[in-house]
Scaffold this active site. Sequence first.
Site, PDB file in Angstrom:
ATOM      1  N   GLY A  25       0.837  -1.192   0.000  1.00  0.00           N
ATOM      2  CA  GLY A  25       0.000   0.000   0.000  1.00  0.00           C
ATOM      3  C   GLY A  25       0.870   1.238   0.000  1.00  0.00           C
ATOM      4  N   GLY A  26       0.259   2.364   0.339  1.00  0.00           N
ATOM      5  CA  GLY A  26       0.990   3.622   0.286  1.00  0.00           C
ATOM      6  C   GLY A  26       2.120   3.716   1.277  1.00  0.00           C
ATOM      7  N   THR A  29       5.368  -2.301   1.773  1.00  0.00           N
ATOM      8  CA  THR A  29       5.003  -3.675   1.448  1.00  0.00           C
ATOM      9  C   THR A  29       5.172  -4.543   2.684  1.00  0.00           C
ATOM     10  OG1 THR A  29       5.777  -3.354  -0.822  1.00  0.00           O
ATOM     11  CG2 THR A  29       5.511  -5.630  -0.070  1.00  0.00           C
ATOM     12  N   VAL A  30       4.250  -5.478   2.873  1.00  0.00           N
ATOM     13  CA  VAL A  30       4.294  -6.395   4.017  1.00  0.00           C
ATOM     14  C   VAL A  30       4.636  -7.786   3.496  1.00  0.00           C
ATOM     15  CG1 VAL A  30       3.024  -7.386   5.951  1.00  0.00           C
ATOM     16  CG2 VAL A  30       2.600  -5.015   5.273  1.00  0.00           C
ATOM     17  N   LYS A  45       7.273  -5.425   7.655  1.00  0.00           N
ATOM     18  CA  LYS A  45       6.771  -4.297   6.876  1.00  0.00           C
ATOM     19  C   LYS A  45       7.960  -3.517   6.322  1.00  0.00           C
ATOM     20  CE  LYS A  45       3.424  -0.564   7.005  1.00  0.00           C
ATOM     21  NZ  LYS A  45       2.381   0.108   7.813  1.00  0.00           N
ATOM     22  N   ASP A 148      -7.162   6.041  11.017  1.00  0.00           N
ATOM     23  CA  ASP A 148      -7.405   5.367   9.739  1.00  0.00           C
ATOM     24  C   ASP A 148      -8.040   3.990   9.965  1.00  0.00           C
ATOM     25  OD1 ASP A 148      -7.458   5.339   6.972  1.00  0.00           O
ATOM     26  OD2 ASP A 148      -5.455   4.472   6.770  1.00  0.00           O
TER      27      ASP A 148
END
Length: 594
Positions: A25-26, A29-30, A45, A148
């Site tokens: 995602g922004g 990366t995981v 992460k 969020d």
Amino acid sequence: MSMSESARRPLVDGRFELVSRLGSGGMGTVWRARDIALDREVALKEVRPPDPAHEEAAPGLTAQLRERAVREARALARLSNPHVVTIHHIVEPQDGSHPWIVMELVEGCSVQDRLAQGPMPVSEVLRLGRGVLSALRAAHAVGIHHRDVKPANVLLRPDGDAVLTDFGIAALHDQTTRLTATGDLIGSPEFIAPERIRGQEGNPASDLWSLGMLLYVAAEGHHPLRRATNLATLVAVLDEPIPEPVRSGALAPVLTRLLVRDPALRPDGSELRGLLKAAEEAPEAQPAPAAPPAPVPGPQVWPLPGGSAATVPDSAAVPSPAPVPEPQVRPLPGGSAATVPDSSPAPPNGTFGPPVPPTTRRRRGLPILLALAAVLTAGTFALVRWLPDGGTGGADRATESPGLGAPAGGGQDTPASGPPATPSETSPGPGQSPQAAAPEKPRGSLLTTANVWTVIDAFREVSGTTRFKELTVYEEYALASIPTEPGARTYDRFEFRDGTARRTGVGGTIRRDDADEQPFDAAALDWDALPDLMKRGERELDVENPSTRYLIVGRWTFNSDQPTLRFYLSNEYHATGYLAADGKGKVVATYPAT
């Protein structure tokens, strides 16, 4: 990063072996990884933009993400809660490259992945709500606001427990450095609280709004304020009414309490915990009990003459006992009665049944006699009513006995044809005046000129005014925010359904310095223009097979000097478009679905 000689997989910090990518995602990366020192699986992460072009376009982005990574690690390290993802370690390479966060690996899926299969049962949504609330309360207790909360940031363990993740944009009360440029929006447009859109940093209540929207989406299967663009979504979050939930059952009152735009009116974490617990214990939130197993028939023991008994196999192999014939009582002239043997045929040969005790015979016979008496009485009344004369028929008789079907007084016969009047067509019941009769229920959609006037009049009857802060009309029902009294800064909420308007509860406060919130007179609008507005919307909004139509009337951000009519169309695939028109029906803006 180095390479493991045994597995030839990348190693992070000489210890964490990357296995596979879980998502990106922004914020980076995981990865699924194996901690070779402790021989366990973990999640890593990788904190850097997944697209190198992002870093080229924003040279300072790498440094900003690094700082956010450290913030997330510190935020999570301060929490100890089973519903918050556990952080094990943070790797900050000496060469200044991007950091890595080593976290608990949560097996399962995200709520977003789960919702791709359809809405969740209410019992599961309530459990989800309690888990995320537990995580938020733990965070709020140490001064952390998540900012969020959304389906992608909540994971579900195999046993159904929820785990809140991604505190990368969390706000720490003791953190003074801002990580975004002035004016940047923090959070996902669909789940961000209205006060945060307005520029207020917010408080724990802002996270609870996001939780409420998450639960709404999980139970209902769609987002009520998602629009074609992020800007349109933000406008909807700011001031558009939220459709009443229809699938949420016992959760619906909790959503009503949470999703109010004034944060001061939302329940706090402790009260919300009690509301969710009460909803979970409500009968409609409980899974349906399993049907009891059918009883296994056993042998039947029937009495025989002389006091002996016979054991007969279960009823699956033997016909049911035949009913014992009852004597019939028939009226005779002069008011006497005769007992006549029953004319029913005898049971077939080989079919036996237990004899019926005398008490049972009497109990069965009494209802038959009463029913027969009622039939004879009704027949006598009907015969008297229709006799042509003979001293008991005609208008004179009807006048003397209004209870037999004719109106008292007037000397006029009632019509002999036509259906009987229903209770609603006759005079009011005891204690009612003619004016107190129930109002007629509008027919068809409420989105017609005549029915909108019916809605306005009904709200006026219960509130004493036609001035509204906001009016929303769906095809089946309508909602209104109405000032508590002329010139008041407070308003209440009302609902119109099935022909009746009622107050549903406290609304909130009208801010005098906000033009969007000022009341307007609904009776002064040109409702004759509504049909043409709706027809234009059907032509121009480009919503295929619309399943939902509704109208929002109020002061609009882009036209707040006068009340605006906004007609919406949406379909089951969440395509939404709307027209905005002034009080005379002139269209001032069109937002087709994209």
